[in-house]
Design a protein around this motif. Structure first.
Motif, PDB file in Angstrom:
ATOM      1  N   UNK A  71       0.874  -1.165   0.000  1.00  8.80           N
ATOM      2  CA  UNK A  71       0.000   0.000   0.000  1.00  8.80           C
ATOM      3  C   UNK A  71       0.914   1.218   0.000  1.00  8.80           C
ATOM      4  N   UNK A  72       0.671   2.144  -0.920  1.00  9.81           N
ATOM      5  CA  UNK A  72       1.487   3.354  -1.005  1.00  9.81           C
ATOM      6  C   UNK A  72       0.818   4.510  -0.276  1.00  9.81           C
ATOM      7  N   UNK A 111      -6.054   2.849  -8.200  1.00  7.57           N
ATOM      8  CA  UNK A 111      -6.435   4.027  -7.429  1.00  7.57           C
ATOM      9  C   UNK A 111      -5.167   4.671  -6.888  1.00  7.57           C
ATOM     10  N   UNK A 112      -5.192   5.970  -6.717  1.00  9.46           N
ATOM     11  CA  UNK A 112      -3.982   6.666  -6.274  1.00  9.46           C
ATOM     12  C   UNK A 112      -3.606   6.290  -4.846  1.00  9.46           C
ATOM     13  N   UNK A 113      -2.358   6.527  -4.490  1.00 14.93           N
ATOM     14  CA  UNK A 113      -1.951   6.284  -3.101  1.00 14.93           C
ATOM     15  C   UNK A 113      -2.767   7.146  -2.142  1.00 14.93           C
ATOM     16  N   UNK A 114      -2.921   6.664  -0.923  1.00 16.61           N
ATOM     17  CA  UNK A 114      -3.590   7.453   0.105  1.00 16.61           C
ATOM     18  C   UNK A 114      -2.751   8.703   0.361  1.00 16.61           C
ATOM     19  N   UNK A 115      -3.416   9.848   0.468  1.00 13.17           N
ATOM     20  CA  UNK A 115      -2.702  11.115   0.662  1.00 13.17           C
ATOM     21  C   UNK A 115      -2.764  11.532   2.131  1.00 13.17           C
ATOM     22  N   UNK A 116      -1.601  11.783   2.693  1.00 12.08           N
ATOM     23  CA  UNK A 116      -1.532  12.282   4.067  1.00 12.08           C
ATOM     24  C   UNK A 116      -1.892  13.761   4.095  1.00 12.08           C
ATOM     25  N   UNK A 117      -2.266  14.258   5.255  1.00 12.63           N
ATOM     26  CA  UNK A 117      -2.602  15.680   5.374  1.00 12.63           C
ATOM     27  C   UNK A 117      -1.395  16.522   5.763  1.00 12.63           C
ATOM     28  N   UNK A 130       0.518   1.784  11.114  1.00  7.77           N
ATOM     29  CA  UNK A 130      -0.860   1.303  10.967  1.00  7.77           C
ATOM     30  C   UNK A 130      -1.047   0.452   9.708  1.00  7.77           C
ATOM     31  N   UNK A 131      -0.095   0.479   8.796  1.00  8.16           N
ATOM     32  CA  UNK A 131      -0.162  -0.257   7.522  1.00  8.16           C
ATOM     33  C   UNK A 131       1.115  -1.081   7.359  1.00  8.16           C
ATOM     34  N   UNK A 132       1.131  -2.304   7.892  1.00  5.09           N
ATOM     35  CA  UNK A 132       2.360  -3.112   7.921  1.00  5.09           C
ATOM     36  C   UNK A 132       3.035  -3.317   6.563  1.00  5.09           C
ATOM     37  N   UNK A 133       2.270  -3.327   5.477  1.00  7.04           N
ATOM     38  CA  UNK A 133       2.873  -3.473   4.151  1.00  7.04           C
ATOM     39  C   UNK A 133       2.878  -2.150   3.407  1.00  7.04           C
ATOM     40  N   UNK A 134       2.903  -1.064   4.158  1.00  2.00           N
ATOM     41  CA  UNK A 134       2.916   0.263   3.573  1.00  2.00           C
ATOM     42  C   UNK A 134       4.310   0.686   3.147  1.00  2.00           C
ATOM     43  N   UNK A 135       4.341   1.509   2.110  1.00  2.00           N
ATOM     44  CA  UNK A 135       5.586   2.084   1.610  1.00  2.00           C
ATOM     45  C   UNK A 135       5.379   3.590   1.507  1.00  2.00           C
ATOM     46  N   UNK A 136       6.389   4.340   1.955  1.00  2.00           N
ATOM     47  CA  UNK A 136       6.337   5.799   1.922  1.00  2.00           C
ATOM     48  C   UNK A 136       7.636   6.332   1.340  1.00  2.00           C
ATOM     49  N   UNK A 137       7.668   7.635   1.138  1.00  2.00           N
ATOM     50  CA  UNK A 137       8.897   8.300   0.705  1.00  2.00           C
ATOM     51  C   UNK A 137       9.042   9.596   1.480  1.00  2.00           C
ATOM     52  N   UNK A 138      10.267  10.040   1.630  1.00  2.00           N
ATOM     53  CA  UNK A 138      10.570  11.299   2.310  1.00  2.00           C
ATOM     54  C   UNK A 138      12.021  11.657   1.997  1.00  2.00           C
ATOM     55  N   UNK A 139      12.378  12.935   2.199  1.00  2.00           N
ATOM     56  CA  UNK A 139      13.791  13.287   2.050  1.00  2.00           C
ATOM     57  C   UNK A 139      14.617  12.422   3.000  1.00  2.00           C
ATOM     58  N   UNK A 140      15.709  11.897   2.501  1.00  2.00           N
ATOM     59  CA  UNK A 140      16.488  10.921   3.263  1.00  2.00           C
ATOM     60  C   UNK A 140      16.981  11.474   4.605  1.00  2.00           C
TER      61      UNK A 140
END
Length: 157
Positions: A71-72, A111-117, A130-140
């Protein structure tokens, strides 16, 4: 007022009004030197190739390692980091990606990835928890050392 000016005004307003973004912004000294990490809290998730990362963020794949249905999550549309990430990984703008995802959703193919606020790293980590198979991105620079970094996306790649 041009669309770019309007977007910058919205972003600056959000930045000024949202202290939660200050910490993430402070971690990146120059946006032109930002390197992103695509990561998960799941230590069993295998590393990603650049090609696989692109497939995931284009909605062309939903699994990694053959068995992990992922899940993205996406940063807010107003986040400067979201614009940089999509530009660096896919060579696309946020508006191009929004159109792309709209087409996939309309055709029933994705469907698009869930968008954080917020692009606050604490909110990203909470979502991943909360999403064990979740993948995210951020500045390293903002990513804790304890996470499972699946791939880094350097500037200019």
């Amino acid at each position: 007022m041009s669309r770019l000016c309007t977007r910058r005004l919205i972003f600056l307003t959000a930045l000024i009004l949202s202290p939660s973004t200050w910490a993430l912004e402070a971690d990146t000294s120059k946006s032109s030197e930002v390197e992103f990490a695509i990561f998960s809290l799941n230590d069993d998730m295998p590393p990603l190739s650049k090609s696989k990362a692109r497939m995931l963020y284009r909605g062309k794949s939903k699994k990694v390692g053959g068995s992990f249905k992922i899940v993205l999550v996406d940063l807010p549309e107003t986040s400067m980091h979201r614009e940089e990430f999509y530009s660096m990984l896919l060579g696309k703008s946020v508006s191009q990606m929004n159109g792309y995802w709209a087409g996939l959703a309309f055709s029933g193919k994705g469907s698009p990835p869930e968008e954080l606020d917020s692009d606050d790293i604490k909110k990203i980590l909470k979502w991943l928890n909360d999403n064990p198979n979740g993948i995210a991105y951020a500045p390293i620079e903002s990513v804790p050392k304890e996470v499972n970094i699946l791939i880094t996306v350097p500037q200019g790649e």
